[in-house]
Write an enzyme that holds these catalytic residues in place. Structure first.
Site, PDB file in Angstrom:
ATOM      1  N   ARG A 109       0.887  -1.174   0.000  1.00  0.00           N
ATOM      2  CA  ARG A 109       0.000   0.000   0.000  1.00  0.00           C
ATOM      3  C   ARG A 109       0.920   1.217   0.000  1.00  0.00           C
ATOM      4  O   ARG A 109       1.663   1.432   0.965  1.00  0.00           O
ATOM      5  CB  ARG A 109      -0.917  -0.013   1.222  1.00  0.00           C
ATOM      6  CG  ARG A 109      -1.644   1.309   1.402  1.00  0.00           C
ATOM      7  CD  ARG A 109      -2.807   1.209   2.353  1.00  0.00           C
ATOM      8  NE  ARG A 109      -3.930   0.537   1.727  1.00  0.00           N
ATOM      9  CZ  ARG A 109      -5.169   0.549   2.193  1.00  0.00           C
ATOM     10  NH1 ARG A 109      -5.460   1.190   3.306  1.00  0.00           N
ATOM     11  NH2 ARG A 109      -6.139  -0.092   1.568  1.00  0.00           N
ATOM     12  N   HIS A 136      -7.122   1.015  -6.738  1.00  0.00           N
ATOM     13  CA  HIS A 136      -7.352   0.066  -5.630  1.00  0.00           C
ATOM     14  C   HIS A 136      -8.001  -1.195  -6.225  1.00  0.00           C
ATOM     15  O   HIS A 136      -9.159  -1.489  -5.967  1.00  0.00           O
ATOM     16  CB  HIS A 136      -8.265   0.726  -4.587  1.00  0.00           C
ATOM     17  CG  HIS A 136      -8.273   0.045  -3.251  1.00  0.00           C
ATOM     18  ND1 HIS A 136      -7.482  -1.051  -2.939  1.00  0.00           N
ATOM     19  CD2 HIS A 136      -9.000   0.306  -2.115  1.00  0.00           C
ATOM     20  CE1 HIS A 136      -7.713  -1.413  -1.695  1.00  0.00           C
ATOM     21  NE2 HIS A 136      -8.618  -0.620  -1.171  1.00  0.00           N
ATOM     22  N   GLN A 139      -9.889  -3.969  -4.060  1.00  0.00           N
ATOM     23  CA  GLN A 139     -11.208  -3.565  -3.559  1.00  0.00           C
ATOM     24  C   GLN A 139     -12.295  -3.882  -4.574  1.00  0.00           C
ATOM     25  O   GLN A 139     -13.373  -4.380  -4.228  1.00  0.00           O
ATOM     26  CB  GLN A 139     -11.192  -2.057  -3.279  1.00  0.00           C
ATOM     27  CG  GLN A 139     -12.511  -1.515  -2.767  1.00  0.00           C
ATOM     28  CD  GLN A 139     -12.829  -2.004  -1.376  1.00  0.00           C
ATOM     29  OE1 GLN A 139     -12.011  -1.888  -0.475  1.00  0.00           O
ATOM     30  NE2 GLN A 139     -14.019  -2.556  -1.179  1.00  0.00           N
ATOM     31  N   ASP A 227     -17.516   6.888  -1.754  1.00  0.00           N
ATOM     32  CA  ASP A 227     -16.258   6.733  -1.016  1.00  0.00           C
ATOM     33  C   ASP A 227     -15.975   8.068  -0.320  1.00  0.00           C
ATOM     34  O   ASP A 227     -16.597   9.089  -0.646  1.00  0.00           O
ATOM     35  CB  ASP A 227     -15.120   6.344  -1.981  1.00  0.00           C
ATOM     36  CG  ASP A 227     -13.801   6.038  -1.270  1.00  0.00           C
ATOM     37  OD1 ASP A 227     -13.812   5.814  -0.040  1.00  0.00           O
ATOM     38  OD2 ASP A 227     -12.753   6.019  -1.946  1.00  0.00           O
ATOM     39  N   CYS A 266     -16.385   1.245   0.086  1.00  0.00           N
ATOM     40  CA  CYS A 266     -15.235   0.391   0.438  1.00  0.00           C
ATOM     41  C   CYS A 266     -14.889   0.473   1.919  1.00  0.00           C
ATOM     42  O   CYS A 266     -14.201  -0.405   2.425  1.00  0.00           O
ATOM     43  CB  CYS A 266     -14.035   0.752  -0.426  1.00  0.00           C
ATOM     44  SG  CYS A 266     -13.402   2.431  -0.146  1.00  0.00           S
ATOM     45  N   ARG A 294     -13.444  -8.774   0.982  1.00  0.00           N
ATOM     46  CA  ARG A 294     -12.020  -8.466   0.800  1.00  0.00           C
ATOM     47  C   ARG A 294     -11.199  -9.714   1.100  1.00  0.00           C
ATOM     48  O   ARG A 294     -10.242 -10.018   0.392  1.00  0.00           O
ATOM     49  CB  ARG A 294     -11.585  -7.314   1.721  1.00  0.00           C
ATOM     50  CG  ARG A 294     -12.152  -5.952   1.382  1.00  0.00           C
ATOM     51  CD  ARG A 294     -11.714  -5.457   0.017  1.00  0.00           C
ATOM     52  NE  ARG A 294     -10.269  -5.412  -0.127  1.00  0.00           N
ATOM     53  CZ  ARG A 294      -9.468  -4.440   0.332  1.00  0.00           C
ATOM     54  NH1 ARG A 294     -10.011  -3.393   0.942  1.00  0.00           N
ATOM     55  NH2 ARG A 294      -8.149  -4.485   0.185  1.00  0.00           N
TER      56      ARG A 294
HETATM   57  N1   CP Z   1     -11.309  -0.490   1.935  1.00  0.00           N
HETATM   58  C1   CP Z   1     -10.032  -0.511   2.401  1.00  0.00           C
HETATM   59  O1   CP Z   1      -9.071  -0.662   1.628  1.00  0.00           O
HETATM   60  O2   CP Z   1      -9.947  -0.415   3.740  1.00  0.00           O
HETATM   61  P1   CP Z   1      -8.606  -0.199   4.596  1.00  0.00           P
HETATM   62  O3   CP Z   1      -8.074   1.161   4.263  1.00  0.00           O
HETATM   63  O4   CP Z   1      -9.052  -0.329   6.008  1.00  0.00           O
HETATM   64  O5   CP Z   1      -7.619  -1.272   4.198  1.00  0.00           O
HETATM   65  N1  NVA Z   2     -10.140   6.555  -1.435  1.00  0.00           N
HETATM   66  C1  NVA Z   2      -9.760   6.107  -0.119  1.00  0.00           C
HETATM   67  C2  NVA Z   2      -9.951   4.624  -0.016  1.00  0.00           C
HETATM   68  C3  NVA Z   2      -9.605   4.042   1.334  1.00  0.00           C
HETATM   69  C4  NVA Z   2      -9.747   2.549   1.362  1.00  0.00           C
HETATM   70  C5  NVA Z   2      -8.336   6.508   0.176  1.00  0.00           C
HETATM   71  O1  NVA Z   2      -7.484   6.395  -0.718  1.00  0.00           O
HETATM   72  O2  NVA Z   2      -8.059   6.942   1.295  1.00  0.00           O
END
Ligand code: CP
Ligand code: NVA
Length: 308
Positions: A109, A136, A139, A227, A266, A294
């Protein structure tokens, strides 16, 4: 054979993506009723170790990959980037080469998508994108699994994204031509999906429709997706909240979509910002099935990366 990285949805053939979704559903069914820590009957990843590098916070991604590799028979190591030499300037490429010598796969990440590409470029083991500033993909596999499990035929379905044209929205666009759904993206001016992601979504006869009006975006939609208005790394929170509030998904807005339309998010969610509490906690909301998936979808991604 070339290494199977899972970096984005758009470079992968529909048949491979369909296979991953089917694996996720089959594995989920096969372990119904088992304790969550029990290993799947076939234990296909015994002896495998997944390293996870986090440059940003995570609840679902961390949990799903950690529990997922265990259920497949393997183990994991969680690395916070700030605690690694990466945080003191060691290059992403050297970090990747070292991890390749010690683990079997890496999930990252990252703040910067290009860093994930650079990491994968020199990696001898599969690399999975666990969210970047621009996409992502993991997701979206869970989201599509959830919709199919709730009876939606993705082919010909209409999915409306409402809010910020962000990383998650981009991966929805990438998935549209692969699974045959059309995507309506409703954003304020200045928050549109990047042009490159619109183009990727329009490949292979994919249909992406862009709106600057939430009501137009949800017209004819079978699914409405929201989101956060402020993603990790965004610095202009006050301006974003102000600009994006007219795109909050409310019950009124849901009523403008098709009858029986489902709601996805998400998570993490901000009730009263991108979605009202009555929608996310109401009968149309699939968000906790989505969160559970997930786990199943990420197991299927790991299986695809490591066993084919
Ligand atoms: N939806 C998602 O990726 O959640 P987290 O940021 O908690 O991993
Ligand atoms: N769009 C959000 C998704 C988190 C899972 C972010 O990038 O923070």
């Amino acid at each position: 054979m070339s290494i199977r990285h899972f970096l984005d949805i758009f470079p992968l053939p529909s048949s491979e993506l369909r296979g991953i979704l089917d694996t996720a559903k089959t594995r989920k069914k096969a372990r119904l009723g088992k304790p969550k820590g029990a290993v799947d009957g076939d234990a296909i990843l015994v002896g495998h170790t997944l390293a996870m590098i986090f440059e940003k916070s995570s609840t679902r991604t961390r949990l799903s990959f950690d529990m997922g590799i265990r259920q497949l028979g393997g183990t994991s190591i969680v690395l916070n980037a700030a605690d690694m030499q990466l945080g003191r300037g060691e290059t992403i490429e050297d970090t990747s080469r070292v991890l390749s010598r010690m683990v079997d796969a890496v999930m990252i990440r990252a703040n910067n998508h290009d860093d994930v590409l650079a990491f994968a470029e020199v990696s001898d083991v599969p690399v999975v994108n666990g969210l970047t500033n621009t996409s992502h993909p993991c997701q979206i596999m869970a989201d599509l699994q959830t919709l199919e499990e709730h009876g939606l035929d993705l082919k010909g379905a209409r999915i409306a994204w409402v809010g910020d044209g962000n990383n998650v929205a981009a991966s929805f666009a990438h998935a549209a031509p692969k699974f045959g759904f059309s995507l309506a993206v409703g954003t304020p001016k200045g928050y549109e999906l990047p042009e490159i992601d619109v183009e990727r979504g329009r490949q292979e006869q994919g249909r992406i429709d862009l709106y600057n009006d939430p009501i137009e975006a949800v017209a004819g939609a079978d699914v409405v997706v929201a989101d956060t208005f402020v993603s990790m790394g965004d610095t202009d929170a006050d301006k974003r909240l102000n600009d994006l509030m007219p795109f909050q998904v409310t019950q009124d807005l849901m009523n403008k979509a098709n009858g029986g339309a489902k709601f996805l998010h998400c998570l993490p969610a901000h009730r009263g910002e991108e979605v009202s509490a009555d929608v996310i906690d109401g009968p149309a909301s699939l968000v906790f099935d989505e969160a559970e998936n997930r786990l199943h979808a990420q197991k299927a991604v790991l299986e695809w990366c490591l066993t084919s």
